[in-house]
Design an enzyme around this catalytic site. Structure first.
Site, mmCIF file in Angstrom:
data_model
loop_
_atom_site.group_PDB
_atom_site.id
_atom_site.type_symbol
_atom_site.label_atom_id
_atom_site.label_comp_id
_atom_site.label_asym_id
_atom_site.label_seq_id
_atom_site.Cartn_x
_atom_site.Cartn_y
_atom_site.Cartn_z
ATOM 1 N N PRO A 103 -9.751 8.724 0.414
ATOM 2 C CA PRO A 103 -8.886 9.163 -0.681
ATOM 3 C C PRO A 103 -8.094 10.396 -0.264
ATOM 4 C CG PRO A 103 -11.078 9.997 -1.042
ATOM 5 C CD PRO A 103 -11.137 9.194 0.238
ATOM 6 N N HIS A 313 -14.678 9.688 3.107
ATOM 7 C CA HIS A 313 -15.379 9.720 1.823
ATOM 8 C C HIS A 313 -16.899 9.622 1.923
ATOM 9 C CE1 HIS A 313 -15.602 9.613 -2.389
ATOM 10 N NE2 HIS A 313 -14.881 8.561 -2.667
ATOM 11 N N SER A 529 -11.316 5.292 -11.052
ATOM 12 C CA SER A 529 -12.044 6.556 -11.085
ATOM 13 C C SER A 529 -11.285 7.555 -11.942
ATOM 14 C CB SER A 529 -12.191 7.167 -9.686
ATOM 15 O OG SER A 529 -13.191 6.514 -8.945
#
Length: 619
Positions: A103, A313, A529
């Site tokens: 991300p 991540h 998310s």
């Protein structure tokens, strides 16, 4: 010396006072599983799955055996699911890290006057003792904070390895600076003393000048880290046959973080284009080779003001990334920088350029990696959108959880685009437990389906009060599932644990895990998310399946920020179409709430709706 994930460092008492992740009751998980998939599959398939699940859950059957073994594992370990989850979610995955896994956090566009201005920004972004400074005063497991700067994901042919360097035993007094696809070592400690900000600025200026020297230009080895994990592992095996390459790789693996000094991108610096530059660098023709994707923390500082972080991540979750980046943003935009007195420039050794020995084989690997990265860049369809009609304050006034409300809106948007609901992933933090990471909130509930049908297929035949009742029911169920997930009673980690225990026992894989429904239920076409921030920045990531969407949202008081991604290669998806459907649904939901407020005909939201507004359900 580095340690591998799974070897637990000792001596951090604050982590061990936390409770263990519970093992949910088997029947409870199986019942929830059937409820979660019944409305997502054909009736014939559901009946087949129901029979398989019931057989698995019979007293004295396979499920009972695996549950007992899982309970035994729980007694013997600090966290029974951690290693299973880490391998399944990250280390076993073979896709390239950019877009598919890493991300990015996009900072506000910075207005740098010149190159030196951008370098000053870097010196303020690196308080070396940041991770330790953030450890006090929280009841949550803090191990992820230790992993911000002391971990590295090394590629493997079949499975990657998460390397953890123990604090205090590191030769970790350096960062890696990437500039013009070159990699430089910047030591932050000289003769036992930390460099002052002015010292770091001086060293960065030296690096920029060194990078401009075309005669010493090295190949863009960073491209290899953008490739599929197996391809990168194969390339790494070729690289390390030469001692020069092996030494350079070792230095990168042991660094605190990577700072990427980007040149001007030549792109319009809107939200979407800045997010793309963070996720994949724009490909090898732009900044895609000025990265090292295996390192968990990469700080990107563009000469044109495009700044942010790119994160590998596997060592930590979004709540840790947000805490880190918010601290940095507040640190950098706070009181004016007071540059400490610098060490004499003559005392500062020049930063070291990392060298690479090339061969025709490595040149071919670099070319292949560049081409694959370019295909990924062309395929990504991203739309960063600011919904400005209202924000979370309006939702709270309805006595509803903003997160649950937005999740229902996402279901409505997907249904509008596709005429069905699909298995949906929403990450739920379980950091209240020792070494807790995340479980999944399955947002595509039967109640969500009932509501979206009320707003679409049955729109004309249902009253506003019935629609409002269905909205409240959907939000109530979503909130309750959220609470179950963050308290360790979600179904996904439990089913994963049962599956992995069966593998360890060398059993024939139980039919529940080979069943078509189970396989489909773990293909998260909608991956979501909530990543709220208190400063102006936003998070983004790619879809997790080729025909899916990645949707990250940031609820603010008066607006909602969405980052939606999909792939152009799929005929089933379009980020712009999804955003339009999302806008339409959010406006309709507001009008429905307003009508209910005016008429007082709709039932009041069930008690407890407001609870999850304070619940952390980050990645």
């Amino acid at each position: 010396m580095p340690i591998l994930e799974g070897q637990r460092p000792k001596g951090r008492r604050e982590s061990y006072v936390l409770p263990k992740v519970p093992v949910p009751p088997l029947k409870e998980t199986l019942d929830k599983y059937l409820t979660s998939i019944k409305h997502l599959v054909e009736e014939e398939q559901y009946q087949k799955t129901k029979a398989i699940v019931e057989k698995f859950g019979e007293p004295g059957g396979t499920g009972d055996l695996l549950q007992k073994k899982l309970l035994e594992r729980s007694e013997k370990t600090y966290n029974w699911v951690y290693d299973y989850w880490l391998e399944d979610m990250y280390l076993n995955q073979r896709l390239a890290l950019p877009v598919n896994s890493n991300p990015a956090m996009v900072f506000p566009k910075q207005n740098f006057r010149d190159r030196k201005d951008s370098l000053r920004y870097v010196t303020r972004a690196l308080p070396v003792d940041f991770a330790r400074g953030q450890l006090a005063g929280t009841p949550l497991c803090m191990k992820q904070y230790y992993r911000l700067f002391n971990t590295y994901r090394r590629p493997g042919l079949k499975q990657d390895t998460l390397i953890i360097h123990q604090p205090g035993s590191l030769e970790q007094g350096h960062i890696i600076v990437a500039c013009q696809n070159q990699f430089f070592v910047l030591d932050l400690v000289l003769k036992g003393k930390k460099l002052k900000e002015m010292d770091i600025l001086t060293q960065l200026e030296k690096i920029v000048k060194m990078a401009e020297n075309k005669e010493e230009r090295q190949p863009p080895i960073g491209l290899l880290t953008s490739d599929g994990r197996t391809e990168w592992a194969q390339a790494r095996d070729v690289l390390i046959k030469d001692s020069v390459n092996s030494e350079s790789l070792a230095v990168i693996e042991a660094c605190l973080c990577v700072v990427c000094l980007d040149g001007p991108s030549g792109m319009e610096c809107g939200d979407t284009s800045r997010a793309l530059l963070m996720l994949h660098g724009g490909g090898y023709e732009k900044m895609g080779a000025n990265r090292w994707y295996d390192k968990p923390m990469q700080f990107v500082v563009g000469e044109d003001g495009v700044c942010g972080t790119v994160c590998e991540h596997s060592p930590f979750e979004g709540i840790v990334l947000v805490a880190c980046t918010e601290y940095l943003m507040k640190f950098m935009t706070g009181s004016p920088s007071k540059m400490g007195r610098a060490i004499s420039v003559s005392e500062l050794p020049a930063p070291r350029r990392l060298l690479w020995k090339m061969s025709p084989k490595i040149e071919g690997l670099l070319k292949a990696s560049a081409e694959r990265l370019q295909r990924l860049v062309r395929d990504l369809d991203m739309d960063v959108h600011k919904f400005e009609a209202y924000g979370k304050e309006f939702i709270k006034k309805q006595k509803m959880s903003p997160d649950a409300y937005i999740q229902i809106a996402l279901q409505l948007a997907f249904y509008r685009c596709n005429g069905r609901l699909v298995s949906t992933y929403e990450s739920a933090s379980i950091r209240r437990f020792h070494e807790g990471r995340v479980d999944n909130i399955r947002s595509a509930t039967p109640e969500a389906l009932a509501f979206v049908k009320a707003m679409t297929d049955e729109e004309a035949s249902l009253s506003d009060s019935e629609k409002m009742k269905r909205l409240c029911d959907a939000i109530n169920v979503q909130t309750n599932y959220t609470i179950a997930a963050i308290t360790g009673l979600g179904i996904d980690n439990h089913l994963l644990g049962l599956r992995e225990i069966s593998r360890e026992l060398s059993m024939e894989m139980p039919e529940i895990f080979t069943d078509k429904t189970y396989v489909a239920s773990n293909q998260f076409i909608l991956s979501t998310s909530q990543v709220p921030t208190t400063v102006e920045m936003f998070c983004c990531y790619g879809p997790v399946v080729p025909n899916g969407y990645g949707c990250c949202y940031n609820p603010q008081s008066e607006h909602l920020l969405f980052s939606v991604t999909s792939f152009h290669g799929s005929t089933e998806t379009s980020s712009a179409v999804f955003i339009r459907a999302l806008d339409e649904g959010l406006l309709e939901m507001r009008e429905l709430c307003k009508k209910a407020n005016k008429s007082h005909a709709a039932a009041a939201p069930a008690r407890g709706h407001g609870q999850s507004s304070s619940i952390s359900v980050l990645w």
